[in-house]
Write a protein that holds these residues in place. Structure first.
Motif, PDB file in Angstrom:
ATOM      1  N   VAL A  77       9.352  -9.992   6.951  1.00 15.29           N
ATOM      2  CA  VAL A  77       8.413  -8.899   7.174  1.00 15.29           C
ATOM      3  C   VAL A  77       8.711  -7.820   6.148  1.00 15.29           C
ATOM      4  O   VAL A  77       9.836  -7.321   6.078  1.00 15.29           O
ATOM      5  N   THR A  78       7.722  -7.480   5.354  1.00 17.79           N
ATOM      6  CA  THR A  78       7.876  -6.449   4.337  1.00 17.79           C
ATOM      7  C   THR A  78       6.835  -5.372   4.560  1.00 17.79           C
ATOM      8  O   THR A  78       5.637  -5.662   4.619  1.00 17.79           O
ATOM      9  N   VAL A  79       7.283  -4.128   4.687  1.00 17.20           N
ATOM     10  CA  VAL A  79       6.401  -2.989   4.895  1.00 17.20           C
ATOM     11  C   VAL A  79       6.523  -2.086   3.677  1.00 17.20           C
ATOM     12  O   VAL A  79       7.573  -1.476   3.454  1.00 17.20           O
ATOM     13  N   SER A  80       5.463  -2.007   2.907  1.00 18.14           N
ATOM     14  CA  SER A  80       5.513  -1.258   1.657  1.00 18.14           C
ATOM     15  C   SER A  80       4.113  -0.806   1.268  1.00 18.14           C
ATOM     16  O   SER A  80       3.131  -1.506   1.490  1.00 18.14           O
ATOM     17  N   SER A  81       4.036   0.381   0.680  1.00 15.91           N
ATOM     18  CA  SER A  81       2.760   0.906   0.232  1.00 15.91           C
ATOM     19  C   SER A  81       2.557   0.646  -1.253  1.00 15.91           C
ATOM     20  O   SER A  81       3.493   0.297  -1.982  1.00 15.91           O
TER      21      SER A  81
END
Length: 121
Positions: free
Chosen positions: A117-121
């Motif tokens: 899971v990768t959370v990045s803008s």
């Protein structure tokens, strides 16, 4: 043989949602506990959420109010609904199950292979 298979990981932006799934298969008599753990680079694996056979849940303080663990007993599947995701949620998420394979056997812990899971803008 018991296997746990996770799915649903991916790349999302902060504030978005993901739902992880973990299906247990094989010779299963009963499942006592299913849960989710995660491990970020350079960090130890930590508990995210657990769900007992009696329906009790526990969450890490960092995810309370944002994540929800649930279970489909007919499918031997546990889910992790992740809302309002933050960059610090980025990790490999692992499913686990504490279960019995026979009616009078011992309880053993099994692990899935993990899903990113990768959370990045």
């Amino acid at each position: 043989q018991v296997q746990l298979v996770e799915s649903g990981g991916g790349l999302v932006q902060p504030g978005e949602s993901l739902r992880l799934s973990c299906a247990a298969s094989g010779s299963i008599f009963s499942i006592n506990v299913m849960g989710w753990y995660r491990q970020a680079p350079g960090k130890q694996r930590e508990l995210v959420a657990i769900l007992t056979s009696g329906g009790s849940t526990n969450y890490a303080d960092s995810v309370k109010g944002r994540f929800t663990i649930s279970r489909d007993n007919a499918k031997n599947t546990v889910y992790l609904q992740m809302n309002s995701l933050k960059s610090e949620d980025t990790a490999v998420y692992y499913c686990n199950a504490d279960l019995m394979t026979t009616a009078r056997g011992r309880t053993y812990r099994y692990w899935g292979q993990g899903t990113q899971v990768t959370v990045s803008s």
